[in-house]
Motif scaffolding. Structure first.
Motif, PDB file in Angstrom:
ATOM      1  N   ARG A   1       0.465  -1.505  -0.104  1.00  0.00           N
ATOM      2  CA  ARG A   1       0.120  -0.093   0.271  1.00  0.00           C
ATOM      3  C   ARG A   1       0.850   1.519   0.050  1.00  0.00           C
ATOM      4  N   VAL A   2       2.310   1.117   1.082  1.00  0.00           N
ATOM      5  CA  VAL A   2       3.129   2.056   0.862  1.00  0.00           C
ATOM      6  C   VAL A   2       3.594   2.427  -0.374  1.00  0.00           C
ATOM      7  N   GLY A   3       3.688   1.455  -1.519  1.00  0.00           N
ATOM      8  CA  GLY A   3       4.545   1.863  -2.711  1.00  0.00           C
ATOM      9  C   GLY A   3       6.252   0.704  -2.130  1.00  0.00           C
ATOM     10  N   LEU A   4       6.115  -0.095  -1.119  1.00  0.00           N
ATOM     11  CA  LEU A   4       7.349  -0.738  -0.900  1.00  0.00           C
ATOM     12  C   LEU A   4       8.000  -2.460  -0.792  1.00  0.00           C
ATOM     13  N   SER A   5       6.545  -2.636  -1.943  1.00  0.00           N
ATOM     14  CA  SER A   5       6.432  -4.266  -2.047  1.00  0.00           C
ATOM     15  C   SER A   5       7.928  -4.928  -2.387  1.00  0.00           C
ATOM     16  N   LYS A   6       8.521  -4.222  -3.289  1.00  0.00           N
ATOM     17  CA  LYS A   6       9.636  -4.730  -3.241  1.00  0.00           C
ATOM     18  C   LYS A   6      10.829  -4.437  -2.073  1.00  0.00           C
ATOM     19  N   ARG A   7      10.598  -3.918  -1.797  1.00  0.00           N
ATOM     20  CA  ARG A   7      11.717  -3.444  -0.637  1.00  0.00           C
ATOM     21  C   ARG A   7      11.582  -4.405   0.936  1.00  0.00           C
ATOM     22  N   LEU A   8      10.878  -5.210   0.672  1.00  0.00           N
ATOM     23  CA  LEU A   8      10.665  -6.072   1.604  1.00  0.00           C
ATOM     24  C   LEU A   8      11.521  -6.501   2.818  1.00  0.00           C
ATOM     25  N   ASN A   9      12.955  -6.962   2.177  1.00  0.00           N
ATOM     26  CA  ASN A   9      13.489  -7.625   2.883  1.00  0.00           C
ATOM     27  C   ASN A   9      14.626  -7.083   3.104  1.00  0.00           C
ATOM     28  N   HIS A  10      14.849  -5.510   2.700  1.00  0.00           N
ATOM     29  CA  HIS A  10      15.603  -4.724   2.978  1.00  0.00           C
ATOM     30  C   HIS A  10      16.020  -4.194   4.442  1.00  0.00           C
ATOM     31  N   TYR A  11      16.813  -3.542   4.757  1.00  0.00           N
ATOM     32  CA  TYR A  11      17.319  -3.560   6.603  1.00  0.00           C
ATOM     33  C   TYR A  11      16.455  -1.856   6.022  1.00  0.00           C
ATOM     34  N   PRO A  12      16.745  -1.687   7.542  1.00  0.00           N
ATOM     35  CA  PRO A  12      16.343   0.289   7.562  1.00  0.00           C
ATOM     36  C   PRO A  12      17.825   1.250   6.538  1.00  0.00           C
ATOM     37  N   SER A  13      19.078   0.808   6.525  1.00  0.00           N
ATOM     38  CA  SER A  13      20.083   1.036   6.228  1.00  0.00           C
ATOM     39  C   SER A  13      20.491   1.117   4.809  1.00  0.00           C
ATOM     40  N   GLN A  14      19.398   0.170   3.901  1.00  0.00           N
ATOM     41  CA  GLN A  14      19.640   0.040   2.840  1.00  0.00           C
ATOM     42  C   GLN A  14      18.254   0.586   2.338  1.00  0.00           C
ATOM     43  N   LEU A  15      17.632   2.230   2.636  1.00  0.00           N
ATOM     44  CA  LEU A  15      16.112   2.738   2.569  1.00  0.00           C
ATOM     45  C   LEU A  15      16.618   3.801   2.568  1.00  0.00           C
ATOM     46  N   SER A  16      16.118   4.464   1.661  1.00  0.00           N
ATOM     47  CA  SER A  16      16.061   6.403   1.982  1.00  0.00           C
ATOM     48  C   SER A  16      15.100   6.580   2.944  1.00  0.00           C
ATOM     49  N   GLY A  17      15.087   7.882   3.414  1.00  0.00           N
ATOM     50  CA  GLY A  17      14.848   8.584   4.374  1.00  0.00           C
ATOM     51  C   GLY A  17      13.393   8.064   3.908  1.00  0.00           C
ATOM     52  N   GLY A  18      12.880   8.153   2.905  1.00  0.00           N
ATOM     53  CA  GLY A  18      11.659   8.943   3.005  1.00  0.00           C
ATOM     54  C   GLY A  18      10.779   7.354   2.634  1.00  0.00           C
ATOM     55  N   GLU A  19      11.892   6.524   2.270  1.00  0.00           N
ATOM     56  CA  GLU A  19      11.517   5.121   1.932  1.00  0.00           C
ATOM     57  C   GLU A  19      11.329   4.877   3.875  1.00  0.00           C
ATOM     58  N   GLN A  20      12.087   4.720   4.678  1.00  0.00           N
ATOM     59  CA  GLN A  20      12.053   4.432   5.845  1.00  0.00           C
ATOM     60  C   GLN A  20      10.160   4.829   6.457  1.00  0.00           C
ATOM     61  N   GLN A  21      10.714   6.163   6.164  1.00  0.00           N
ATOM     62  CA  GLN A  21       9.160   6.763   6.889  1.00  0.00           C
ATOM     63  C   GLN A  21       7.619   5.721   6.295  1.00  0.00           C
ATOM     64  N   ARG A  22       7.909   5.324   4.830  1.00  0.00           N
ATOM     65  CA  ARG A  22       6.536   4.990   4.159  1.00  0.00           C
ATOM     66  C   ARG A  22       6.836   3.565   5.480  1.00  0.00           C
ATOM     67  N   VAL A  23       7.437   3.119   5.589  1.00  0.00           N
ATOM     68  CA  VAL A  23       7.695   1.551   6.512  1.00  0.00           C
ATOM     69  C   VAL A  23       7.177   2.253   7.940  1.00  0.00           C
ATOM     70  N   ALA A  24       7.247   3.246   8.664  1.00  0.00           N
ATOM     71  CA  ALA A  24       6.878   3.433   9.757  1.00  0.00           C
ATOM     72  C   ALA A  24       5.552   3.041   9.668  1.00  0.00           C
ATOM     73  N   ILE A  25       5.294   4.271   8.821  1.00  0.00           N
ATOM     74  CA  ILE A  25       3.311   4.448   8.684  1.00  0.00           C
ATOM     75  C   ILE A  25       2.650   3.247   8.056  1.00  0.00           C
ATOM     76  N   ALA A  26       3.295   2.091   7.732  1.00  0.00           N
ATOM     77  CA  ALA A  26       3.094   1.086   7.095  1.00  0.00           C
ATOM     78  C   ALA A  26       2.970   0.323   8.887  1.00  0.00           C
ATOM     79  N   ARG A  27       4.018   0.478   9.241  1.00  0.00           N
ATOM     80  CA  ARG A  27       3.827  -0.041  11.042  1.00  0.00           C
ATOM     81  C   ARG A  27       2.814   0.715  11.410  1.00  0.00           C
ATOM     82  N   ALA A  28       2.557   1.854  11.968  1.00  0.00           N
ATOM     83  CA  ALA A  28       2.395   2.171  12.387  1.00  0.00           C
ATOM     84  C   ALA A  28       0.106   1.796  12.267  1.00  0.00           C
ATOM     85  N   PHE A  29      -0.230   1.563  10.909  1.00  0.00           N
ATOM     86  CA  PHE A  29      -1.372   1.427  10.372  1.00  0.00           C
ATOM     87  C   PHE A  29      -1.588  -0.521  10.670  1.00  0.00           C
TER      88      PHE A  29
END
Length: 223
Positions: free
Chosen positions: A130-158
């Motif tokens: 839903r937040v556009g990260l279906s291809k980044r499931l197995n990436h660690y935070p250090s491998q994600l951009s700031g925007g991607e990390q915040q989208r992971v955080a939004i997914a976690r929040a919901f």
């Protein structure tokens, strides 16, 4: 009858310093109904983040009361407040607060795993899609951009289908393009799930998207 999710009444927070007392919040009162969105704005040091922390039960007021989901936080133990947050509350922070040793998928799964629920991966995957990260499931935070990390955080929040979402400067560490994407996700998912949204921000454009704005100055609400 309106369904009030959050009610603050005569909220005051005072800290003891070496010489005297410092009042960070002074007699703040407001309420927020289910599905509404509220922004808290004001200069640095005006009490915004302190107010958010009190409303979420992360800290305790010196005086006044906060009711969250009809529970009076001042009457609850720290453990009970933590349980209440896990059941009803989602968080999005400026600095993402992802666990560095877990993948994006594992980070999103954490809130339901803390409840003892099993087989939560499908829901986590759906939210990351839903937040556009279906291809980044197995990436660690250090491998994600700031925007991607915040989208992971939004997914976690919901992940817990929260009744209320607290966001503290959710676009504060993002460039304009990522800020717009994150803002769109926050308000879109807020509407889809009828989640109450309470956010602290310096971004007046972001604040203007909410149904109501509270302005803080010197620990007090100002018109």
């Amino acid at each position: 009858m309106p369904n009030v999710v959050l009610r603050a009444e005569n909220l005051t927070k005072t800290y003891r310093t070496a010489e005297n007392f410092l009042t960070v919040l002074d007699d703040v009162s407001f309420s927020v109904e289910q599905g509404d969105s509220l922004a808290i704005i004001g200069p640095s040091g005006s009490g915004k983040t302190t107010l958010l922390g009190l409303c979420a039960g992360l800290d305790v007021a010196t005086s006044g009361t906060i009711s969250l989901m009809d529970f009076k936080l001042s009457a609850m133990s720290e453990d009970d407040r933590a349980y209440l947050r896990n059941q009803y509350v989602g968080f999005v922070f400026q600095n993402f607060q992802l666990l560095s040793t877990l993948t994006a998928l594992e980070n999103v799964m954490v809130p339901l795993e803390l409840r003892g629920e099993r087989n939560v991966a499908p829901k986590a995957k759906a939210l990351l899609d839903r937040v556009g990260l279906s291809k980044r499931l197995n990436h660690y935070p250090s491998q994600l951009s700031g925007g991607e990390q915040q989208r992971v955080a939004i997914a976690r929040a919901f992940m817990t289908d929260p009744k209320i979402l607290f966001a503290d400067e959710p676009t504060g560490n993002l460039d304009e393009e990522n800020a717009q994407h994150v803002t769109s996700l926050l308000f879109g998912m807020n509407k889809e799930q009828n989640t109450t949204l309470v956010l602290v921000t310096h971004n007046l454009e972001l604040a203007a998207m909410t149904q109501r704005v509270i302005k803080m100055r010197g620990g007090r609400m100002v018109v």
